[in-house]
Enzyme design. Structure first.
Site, PDB file in Angstrom:
ATOM      1  N   PRO A   2     -21.414 -44.137  34.819  1.00  0.00           N
ATOM      2  CA  PRO A   2     -20.142 -44.531  35.446  1.00  0.00           C
ATOM      3  C   PRO A   2     -19.313 -45.397  34.506  1.00  0.00           C
ATOM      4  O   PRO A   2     -19.849 -46.276  33.838  1.00  0.00           O
ATOM      5  CB  PRO A   2     -20.567 -45.349  36.661  1.00  0.00           C
ATOM      6  CG  PRO A   2     -22.036 -45.265  36.747  1.00  0.00           C
ATOM      7  CD  PRO A   2     -22.566 -44.692  35.490  1.00  0.00           C
ATOM      8  N   GLU A   3     -18.037 -45.131  34.461  1.00  0.00           N
ATOM      9  CA  GLU A   3     -17.140 -45.987  33.687  1.00  0.00           C
ATOM     10  C   GLU A   3     -16.265 -46.777  34.658  1.00  0.00           C
ATOM     11  O   GLU A   3     -16.376 -46.645  35.874  1.00  0.00           O
ATOM     12  CB  GLU A   3     -16.306 -45.125  32.739  1.00  0.00           C
ATOM     13  CG  GLU A   3     -17.160 -44.528  31.606  1.00  0.00           C
ATOM     14  CD  GLU A   3     -16.354 -44.276  30.344  1.00  0.00           C
ATOM     15  OE1 GLU A   3     -15.367 -44.994  30.103  1.00  0.00           O
ATOM     16  OE2 GLU A   3     -16.707 -43.350  29.600  1.00  0.00           O
TER      17      GLU A   3
END
Ligand code: ZN
Length: 293
Positions: A2-3
């Protein structure tokens, strides 16, 4: 992994069921994630109200009525699922399209809002930690983080100052969490593409000798903010759409312009370039050698 936009989407999905709600019961199905959860983890949460759910880089920060803050990080494979007793599945599954197995449901929050929030993490690189709010400034996980890319203080002058004198590539500089917090491989590639700057360009070249920003720094900051805002917008529409469908949410669809498009035509109007993949610091970089200079 996840960013920042995914984490912000998770925050927006969890806020309606967690903010203003009390932890009625907290189950920890194992004593550790990436790190031990700490003694009294459940005890320090149970009976406390979440007064606000914020985000710093890729950390979620739940402010508690006790004066503690619960820090949560999704790691590589973490996701939150929200289940509601009343059968309303309007808020579903946050983040990651992997097979969800109850064996990986490591932490379960029962909220006074009626929602059950489950943290699932097969690879256990995620983490949770409770820190007193007054000690947050000295918290090692947060202390060395650079500016928040969507914050008002993050501008061309700040980025140029951080890059001045740096002999590393722009790709490496932007991936450094002390230069700007929360940018990962995907959005670094996308931002450089938007700014029409080569990922191989020396970082110092976005600053004048005095350290003042040049026009490249301006373009780069605009590019960073644009790609993040658009991805958060995509995440937001996924949340809204899912209210209408089955209540389950995987990783939302982004429209990457350069990332993972090796060998395909550059999307810049008028550019005849082909997207190239190179490896920098062990990670794939995608860019157009024609319009990114
Ligand atoms: Zn191009």
């Amino acid at each position: 992994m996840p960013e920042l936009p995914e984490v912000e989407t998770v925050r927006r999905g969890l806020a309606p069921v967690m903010e203003g709600a009390r932890f009625t019961k907290v189950e920890t199905r194992r004593g550790d994630l990436r790190w031990p959860l700490g003694k009294n983890f459940a005890h320090r949460l149970e009976g406390k109200t979440v007064t606000g759910l914020g985000r710093r880089a890729k950390y979620l920060l739940a402010d508690l009525s006790s004066g503690d803050v619960l820090l949560m990080h999704l790691g590589m494979s973490g996701s939150f699922h929200v289940f509601r007793h009343d059968g309303d599945k309007s808020l579903g599954r946050y983040y990651h399209q992997r097979a969800q197995h109850a064996a990986h449901d490591h932490v379960v929050f029962h909220m006074s809002s009626g929602a059950v929030v489950t943290f699932n993490d097969p690879r256990r690189f995620g983490s949770m930690k409770i820190v007193p709010r007054q000690k947050l400034d000295n918290e090692p996980l947060l202390k060395r983080l650079g500016p928040e890319p969507l914050g008002n203080e993050f501008d061309a002058a700040m980025l140029a100052r951080a890059c001045a004198g740096k002999k590393t590539s722009l790709k490496a500089a932007l991936s450094d969490q002390r230069v700007v917090a929360g940018l990962g491989n995907i959005y670094v590639c996308e931002a450089l593409y938007r700014a029409r700057l080569s990922p191989k360009r020396i970082a110092a070249t976005i600053a004048e000798r005095t350290g003042a920003p040049n026009e490249r720094a301006e373009r780069l900051v605009d590019g960073i903010k644009a790609v993040l805002n658009e991805a958060i917008e995509d995440g937001g529409s996924t949340l809204r759409d899912h209210k209408l469908t089955d209540g389950e949410l995987g990783m939302f669809q982004h429209h990457f312009r350069v990332y993972d498009r090796e060998g395909e035509k550059c999307r810049t109007p008028g550019c005849r370039g082909v997207v190239k993949r190179i490896v920098q610091n062990g990670r794939s970089t995608f860019y157009c050698p024609v319009c990114q200079k």
